[in-house]
Structures are given as C-alpha cells and as structure tokens.
Design a protein around this motif. Structure first.
Motif, PDB file in Angstrom:
ATOM      1  N   LEU A 335       0.848  -1.188   0.000  1.00  0.00           N
ATOM      2  CA  LEU A 335       0.000   0.000   0.000  1.00  0.00           C
ATOM      3  C   LEU A 335       0.885   1.240   0.000  1.00  0.00           C
ATOM      4  CD1 LEU A 335      -2.096  -2.165   0.727  1.00  0.00           C
ATOM      5  CD2 LEU A 335      -3.130  -0.527   2.320  1.00  0.00           C
ATOM      6  N   TRP A 336       0.630   2.128  -0.951  1.00  0.00           N
ATOM      7  CA  TRP A 336       1.421   3.346  -1.115  1.00  0.00           C
ATOM      8  C   TRP A 336       0.533   4.568  -0.898  1.00  0.00           C
ATOM      9  CZ3 TRP A 336       6.675   3.090  -2.665  1.00  0.00           C
ATOM     10  CH2 TRP A 336       7.118   1.810  -2.998  1.00  0.00           C
ATOM     11  N   ARG A 337       1.069   5.536  -0.192  1.00  0.00           N
ATOM     12  CA  ARG A 337       0.372   6.803  -0.009  1.00  0.00           C
ATOM     13  C   ARG A 337       0.667   7.696  -1.210  1.00  0.00           C
ATOM     14  NH1 ARG A 337       1.480   7.980   5.374  1.00  0.00           N
ATOM     15  NH2 ARG A 337       3.518   8.762   4.728  1.00  0.00           N
ATOM     16  N   ILE A 338      -0.374   8.124  -1.895  1.00  0.00           N
ATOM     17  CA  ILE A 338      -0.217   8.871  -3.143  1.00  0.00           C
ATOM     18  C   ILE A 338       0.454  10.224  -2.924  1.00  0.00           C
ATOM     19  CG2 ILE A 338      -1.431   9.918  -5.093  1.00  0.00           C
ATOM     20  CD1 ILE A 338      -1.424   6.873  -5.086  1.00  0.00           C
ATOM     21  N   ALA A 339       0.139  10.900  -1.822  1.00  0.00           N
ATOM     22  CA  ALA A 339       0.610  12.268  -1.599  1.00  0.00           C
ATOM     23  C   ALA A 339       2.127  12.384  -1.627  1.00  0.00           C
ATOM     24  CB  ALA A 339       0.071  12.797  -0.272  1.00  0.00           C
ATOM     25  N   ASP A 340       2.820  11.436  -0.978  1.00  0.00           N
ATOM     26  CA  ASP A 340       4.280  11.528  -0.922  1.00  0.00           C
ATOM     27  C   ASP A 340       4.992  10.336  -1.546  1.00  0.00           C
ATOM     28  OD1 ASP A 340       3.740   9.576   0.931  1.00  0.00           O
ATOM     29  OD2 ASP A 340       4.373  10.741   2.670  1.00  0.00           O
ATOM     30  N   GLY A 341       4.208   9.391  -2.131  1.00  0.00           N
ATOM     31  CA  GLY A 341       4.816   8.242  -2.796  1.00  0.00           C
ATOM     32  C   GLY A 341       5.483   7.268  -1.857  1.00  0.00           C
ATOM     33  N   LYS A 342       5.111   7.277  -0.577  1.00  0.00           N
ATOM     34  CA  LYS A 342       5.751   6.388   0.384  1.00  0.00           C
ATOM     35  C   LYS A 342       4.930   5.116   0.595  1.00  0.00           C
ATOM     36  CE  LYS A 342       8.400   9.760   3.051  1.00  0.00           C
ATOM     37  NZ  LYS A 342       8.641  10.338   4.404  1.00  0.00           N
ATOM     38  N   GLN A 343       5.643   4.005   0.727  1.00  0.00           N
ATOM     39  CA  GLN A 343       4.986   2.744   1.051  1.00  0.00           C
ATOM     40  C   GLN A 343       4.600   2.766   2.523  1.00  0.00           C
ATOM     41  OE1 GLN A 343       6.594  -1.072  -0.514  1.00  0.00           O
ATOM     42  NE2 GLN A 343       6.780  -1.615   1.637  1.00  0.00           N
ATOM     43  N   ILE A 344       3.356   2.437   2.818  1.00  0.00           N
ATOM     44  CA  ILE A 344       2.895   2.518   4.203  1.00  0.00           C
ATOM     45  C   ILE A 344       2.607   1.151   4.823  1.00  0.00           C
ATOM     46  CG2 ILE A 344       2.019   4.873   4.041  1.00  0.00           C
ATOM     47  CD1 ILE A 344      -0.748   3.770   3.519  1.00  0.00           C
ATOM     48  N   LEU A 345       2.350   0.144   3.996  1.00  0.00           N
ATOM     49  CA  LEU A 345       2.048  -1.183   4.531  1.00  0.00           C
ATOM     50  C   LEU A 345       2.428  -2.270   3.534  1.00  0.00           C
ATOM     51  CD1 LEU A 345      -1.522  -1.026   6.178  1.00  0.00           C
ATOM     52  CD2 LEU A 345       0.638  -1.453   7.359  1.00  0.00           C
ATOM     53  N   ILE A 346       2.768  -3.430   4.046  1.00  0.00           N
ATOM     54  CA  ILE A 346       2.892  -4.628   3.216  1.00  0.00           C
ATOM     55  C   ILE A 346       1.972  -5.686   3.817  1.00  0.00           C
ATOM     56  CG2 ILE A 346       4.390  -6.444   2.337  1.00  0.00           C
ATOM     57  CD1 ILE A 346       6.734  -4.614   2.541  1.00  0.00           C
ATOM     58  N   CYS A 347       1.098  -6.211   2.988  1.00  0.00           N
ATOM     59  CA  CYS A 347       0.193  -7.274   3.429  1.00  0.00           C
ATOM     60  C   CYS A 347       0.716  -8.615   2.903  1.00  0.00           C
ATOM     61  CB  CYS A 347      -1.229  -7.027   2.914  1.00  0.00           C
ATOM     62  SG  CYS A 347      -1.925  -5.439   3.415  1.00  0.00           S
ATOM     63  N   LYS A 348       1.078  -9.497   3.804  1.00  0.00           N
ATOM     64  CA  LYS A 348       1.624 -10.789   3.415  1.00  0.00           C
ATOM     65  C   LYS A 348       0.700 -11.906   3.865  1.00  0.00           C
ATOM     66  CE  LYS A 348       6.474  -9.324   3.591  1.00  0.00           C
ATOM     67  NZ  LYS A 348       7.827  -9.626   4.131  1.00  0.00           N
ATOM     68  N   GLY A 349       0.478 -12.856   2.982  1.00  0.00           N
ATOM     69  CA  GLY A 349      -0.401 -13.964   3.309  1.00  0.00           C
ATOM     70  C   GLY A 349      -0.649 -14.875   2.122  1.00  0.00           C
ATOM     71  N   HIS A 350      -0.719 -14.278   0.917  1.00  0.00           N
ATOM     72  CA  HIS A 350      -0.870 -15.097  -0.287  1.00  0.00           C
ATOM     73  C   HIS A 350       0.424 -15.851  -0.574  1.00  0.00           C
ATOM     74  CE1 HIS A 350      -4.834 -13.911  -1.706  1.00  0.00           C
ATOM     75  NE2 HIS A 350      -4.549 -12.647  -1.432  1.00  0.00           N
ATOM     76  N   THR A 351       0.291 -17.019  -1.135  1.00  0.00           N
ATOM     77  CA  THR A 351       1.469 -17.825  -1.453  1.00  0.00           C
ATOM     78  C   THR A 351       1.795 -17.836  -2.944  1.00  0.00           C
ATOM     79  OG1 THR A 351       0.062 -19.811  -1.546  1.00  0.00           O
ATOM     80  CG2 THR A 351       1.167 -19.334   0.539  1.00  0.00           C
TER      81      THR A 351
END
Length: 589
Positions: A335-351
């Motif tokens: 997940l990236w925040r559009i305003a500053d282009g920073k990654q805010i989260l990584i969701c891990k679970g799919h294989t």
C-alpha cells in the motif's frame, strides 16, 4: 622566497588528487604530517629522491586550506566535497574524458620543451617525470589532453567499486557544458606563487570567477568549458569494448562505471552497440535507452535497470484516491500513499501471485485474490488479514464489491463465480453458467447487477437479488479479459483477445458498437467519469482513448520500451525475475 617542493601548479594538483583518492578509497580521513614525505616520494618517483628535495613540502601544505592540521600534526579534509572534487578530476582524466577547460589547470607544468607540439598523455605518464644523469628533470612536450589509462591501470582505481553519486555528479560536468560551482566549504588554494585559486573568493589567476547573480555561488571559469561530448563517448565506448572477453576479476567495476557515465552523457550512447561478453558490473542503466544493444553472454551483475511493473498483477485505488494498492507475482500486497509516494504497509499472506485487488466502497477493507485460490480481506490501517475465504478450485482472476460493502463476488479459472457475505466470511453460492475460465467481473453503479466475462467468449449479466443471470451477450470471437459499466449504468464495455472493444446496451443486450484499433489483446477498459470517453490498454503496448459516440480514437499513448531489441541471451549476473522485467521493456533472449 622560500624554496618549494611543488614547482608547478600541475604537480600540486596531482598531489592533491592522489591524496584525496587515498583518503576516499580507504576511508581514512586523517594523515599525519610524518607520512607526507613518503607520499611525495612515491608519487614523484625519481624527481624527488633526496631528503633535501622534501625539506620544503610543509611550505606548500601551509599555503593551502583543503586539509586542516590539528595540534598532533594530523591533516583532515576541511570538507568531504573537496576530496570528492579532486577524486572526480583524477578519475575523469584517467578515463580520458576530461574537457579542455578542466585540462588547462594540469597544463600549468614546469620543465616543458618549449618548441615541442602538445601531445596527449595518460594521467600516470604525465606526472611520472624522468631525470637525466645530471639530476635535471627531462623536458617533455606540453599537455594537449588526457587519454584513457590501460584497463589494468583503471582496474586499480575506477574498477574498485561503484562510483558514488557525488563523484559521478562531479565527473559528468567535467565533459559537458554546464558550469559547476566549486565545493561550497573550504575552497582550497592551488598556489605556486603565480596562479591562485583563492579560498572563498572564486578567483583564478587574473581571471575573476564572478558570483552567480542568482545563486550567489562563486565558480571557476575552469568549469565552464564547452565540453567534449563526442570525444568522451568514444573514450568510454573504447573502455567498454576493452572489457569484452575479460573476467570479472580483470575488469572489476570499470565497465559498469564507464557505462553509467556514458548514459549520463547521452541516454542512447550505447544503443545498437556490440557488447557481447562485456563485463559491465554495477552500471546504473535505469534511464538509458538500450535499443538493439547486444549484451549476449555479458556480465551485468548488480546493474540497475528501469523498474517495470511487469511482475505486478493488480492495482487498485482507494475510494478517496489517497492510497494505491499493488499486488505482485510473489503474493505480496503493498500500500502506497499517493501524496508523498511512500509505502505505508505490506500485506503478506498469499502464497502465489495476487491477480485481483479491490477496495470496499467505504474504503476500510481491501480484498485480494490470486493464484493460491484464496480470497483475502485486509484491514488497510494495520495490514492485518481479517479473513481468508476458500472455495475456488483454481486461480481467482477478478473480485468486485457490492455497493453496501458487505457482498463480494469472485471469479476464477475454475469456470465459476462465487458470492460471499463479508460479515462472517459466509459463503453464499457458486454460479456455474460459464463454460470456461471467468476472467473479469464488475458491478453496476446501483449495485443491483453485475457482469462477468469469460474465456468462453461470452458476457453474462447477473441479478444480485435473484443470483441468476438475466442475459448472455455474445459477439466476441476470443476470450474476454475486461469489462466495465458506464457511470450511468446504461452501457457495458468489454475488451477481448480478438483485439476489439464492444459496447453493449444493458437493456436489450445488443452490441451497439465494435471499436477496432488495437493490434493485440485488449486487457483492460475503463470509462471516464463523465462517460463520454473510454480508455483501453492492450498487449500491443498502447493505451487508447475513444469517443463513445463515434468510436473514434482520440489519442494513443505508447508504453515506453527503452530496451527494445536488447539481446540478453546467456547474460550473467541477472535473476530470472530481472530478465523477465527486461523482456517486458523490449529485451529479447
């Protein structure tokens, strides 16, 4: 006037360049005064051998401000940028890319043969002076310019590692036109009693380096030359050519640094070149145009290329447009925040790869589906997986939320569509009407119906209240990959492997218009907010914009392919994922 060890401005320049290189390359930022005589003897060889020839070096050191001496006699740089400047000068000269205006400083040499025509030297040869039987320095022809050192010599300097951005940024203007400010702190003197680059004043000899009226920074006219773009390119290309067939141990980072400089001078500098079996380690080729370069069997270890979204399988914007979710081939969601282009989260679970992403209408939940056959729900604030729904027997290709954020529909390679109630992750039912993989689904704006598209070449319109299809839309001759509703819900657009887009009337299920123009499969379609224009993306590498009323193509955007025709057969140092990314941008194996 006291005698001086350094009898020319060129010798002092050489000494400061070599001393700067020693400090930066070893990361030893301090040198005691007792070590200076040894350094001078080593650098000037037979010219300075007797102890009496070294007696006056301290006069020269006191007459400069690049190195600052403490009470213990240790010299340290006034500012790191000063070292970087002199190292950049040395390396540019060794590579044979130093422009004429920069070379002028090194031309201020003593012991020249007055009648001799100027000639080219390598950096090391120019400063390794000889003495005759009487102990006098043998006169040499004046310096015209520097040519590249041998690959063996370059391996010891340019080839030691990837050049830092600071040094690269200083080398580039040394063979291009823009004037470059001197390092802003502790500008060092280069003084042989005749020419002086005065610390902080920006004066060189009798030519004044005026303050820039806009920036207030002083700069030396030395740095404002016309450059030598073509000569620099030729020199660097010759270095790349010299790495062909060599081992990584023989070349180190010489080829990589040369390539980085080349593409900084001109993006297409190595386009179309024959570089098979070359060693180009650690090059920054991210902004290069590499059309038809032959890198077959080359060593491209640690090279940086343009990042492609070839491994990204899905994208979704949050309803408020502030967050972009990206699903990749490795099963991760970022997940990236559009305003500053920073990654805010990584969701891990799919294989396996994440084939589809969609935000709930209220923007609080993200749904994902992919190659591991599971449908997962995520909290967008924490990245926590709220639920993992299992039911499909094969890859999930598409997901859509109902307007109330409580109903979700998924479609799969297993030919089915499944309906879910999100409160407790409750499975509702499976729809079996398609006879092949269901590639795409979309809800109507009012949330009462949804449309599905399949590899069986049909579209089916479903009533969410009855869970039954109301119409089958037929016309495409190959698999359907994308479908969407117009903002008013009256038109359905579909894109297919048959290279066409079809517009359908939702009331009677008739095809209103067939839009043609793509030369490969149409993978995605989307309406503009006012419903008057349709955008389509295709495997032909283009995005096209269409007038809904006329079917006319209004504009075509072509996907950049900076590596078109670049050969990477048998290339070394790249992972399979990196090769796949390069192929997505035009490379061929």
């Amino acid at each position: 006037t006291a005698e001086r060890t350094f009898t020319s401005l060129a010798d002092k320049l050489y000494f400061l360049c070599e001393l700067s290189w020693e400090m930066l390359s070893t990361d030893e930022m301090s040198l005691n005064y007792r070590l200076f005589p040894d350094r001078i003897r080593r650098l000037f060889d037979s010219v300075v051998q007797q102890e009496k020839d070294l007696d006056h070096w301290h006069y020269d050191m006191m007459g400069q401000s690049m190195l600052v001496r403490n009470a213990e006699g240790d010299y340290t740089p006034a500012h790191r940028s000063l070292l970087e400047f002199f190292v950049a000068y040395k390396l540019a000269a060794e590579l044979g890319v130093l422009a004429a205006d920069f070379t002028e400083l090194a031309q201020a040499q003593s012991g020249l043969a007055g009648n001799a025509a100027p000639q080219d030297y390598t950096w090391s040869d120019y400063f390794q002076r000889q003495v005759d039987d009487n102990g006098e320095v043998v006169a040499i022809a004046p310096l015209q310019g520097f040519v590249s050192e041998s690959l063996v010599q370059l391996r010891q300097t340019v080839g030691k590692g990837v050049l830092t951005k600071a040094v690269l940024d200083l080398i580039v203007p040394m063979n291009l036109t823009p004037p470059t400010p001197l390092p802003y702190e502790g500008r060092g003197e280069l003084n042989n009693g005749k020419r002086e680059l005065d610390n902080g004043k920006g004066e060189l000899d009798n030519r004044k380096g005026e303050l820039d009226k806009e920036t207030g920074e002083s700069y030396s006219p030395l740095l404002a030359g016309e450059g030598q773009g073509e000569r620099s390119k030729s020199a660097l290309l010759a270095i790349l050519e010299a790495t062909r067939g060599k081992t990584e141990e023989e070349v180190g980072y010489v080829g990589g640094n040369a390539a980085t400089l080349l593409v900084k001078v001109a993006q297409n500098a190595i386009a179309g070149k024959e570089l098979s079996s070359a060693v180009i380690k650690g090059a920054d080729l991210a902004n290069a145009i590499l059309h038809n370069v032959n890198f077959a069997e080359a060593n491209l270890a640690d090279c940086v290329f343009t990042q492609t979204f070839g491994s990204v399988f899905s994208l979704a914007f949050s309803p408020n447009g502030k967050i972009l979710a990206i699903g990749d081939a490795l099963g991760e969601i970022r997940l990236w925040r559009i305003a500053d282009g920073k990654q805010i989260l990584i969701c891990k679970g799919h294989t396996y790869s994440v084939k589809s992403l969609v935000f709930s209408p209220d923007g609080q939940t993200l749904a994902s589906g992919g190659g591991d056959k599971t449908l997962k729900l995520w909290d967008i604030h924490t990245g926590k997986c709220l639920n993992s729904l299992q039911g499909h027997a094969k890859t999930i290709h598409s997901i859509a939320f109902g307007s109330n954020s409580q109903t979700i529909v998924s479609s799969s390679e297993d030919d089915t569509i499944q309906l879910w109630k999100l409160g407790k992750g409750q499975y509702i039912m499976t729809l079996h009407e398609h006879t092949d993989a269901v590639r795409t689904i979309a809800f109507s704006p009012n949330g009462k119906t949804f449309i599905s598209g399949s590899e069986d070449q049909t579209l089916k319109l479903w009533n969410i209240e009855t869970d039954r299809f109301s119409q089958t839309l037929q016309g495409h001759t190959k698999a359907i990959h994308s479908v969407t509703f117009s903002p008013d819900g009256q038109i359905i657009a579909s894109g297919s492997d048959d290279h066409t887009i079809r517009l359908w009337d939702i009331d009677n299920g008739q095809c209103q218009k067939i839009i043609q123009g793509h030369t490969n499969a149409v993978r995605t379609v989307a309406f503009s907010p006012n419903g008057k224009m349709l955008a389509s993306g295709s495997r032909d590498g283009t995005i096209k914009f269409w007038d809904i009323q006329t079917g006319e193509c209004l504009k075509t955007l072509r996907s950049p392919r900076p590596y078109e025709g670049m050969k990477i057969t048998g290339v070394k140092g790249l992972t399979e994922a990196e090769k796949t990314s390069l192929k997505a941008l035009g490379a061929v194996d």
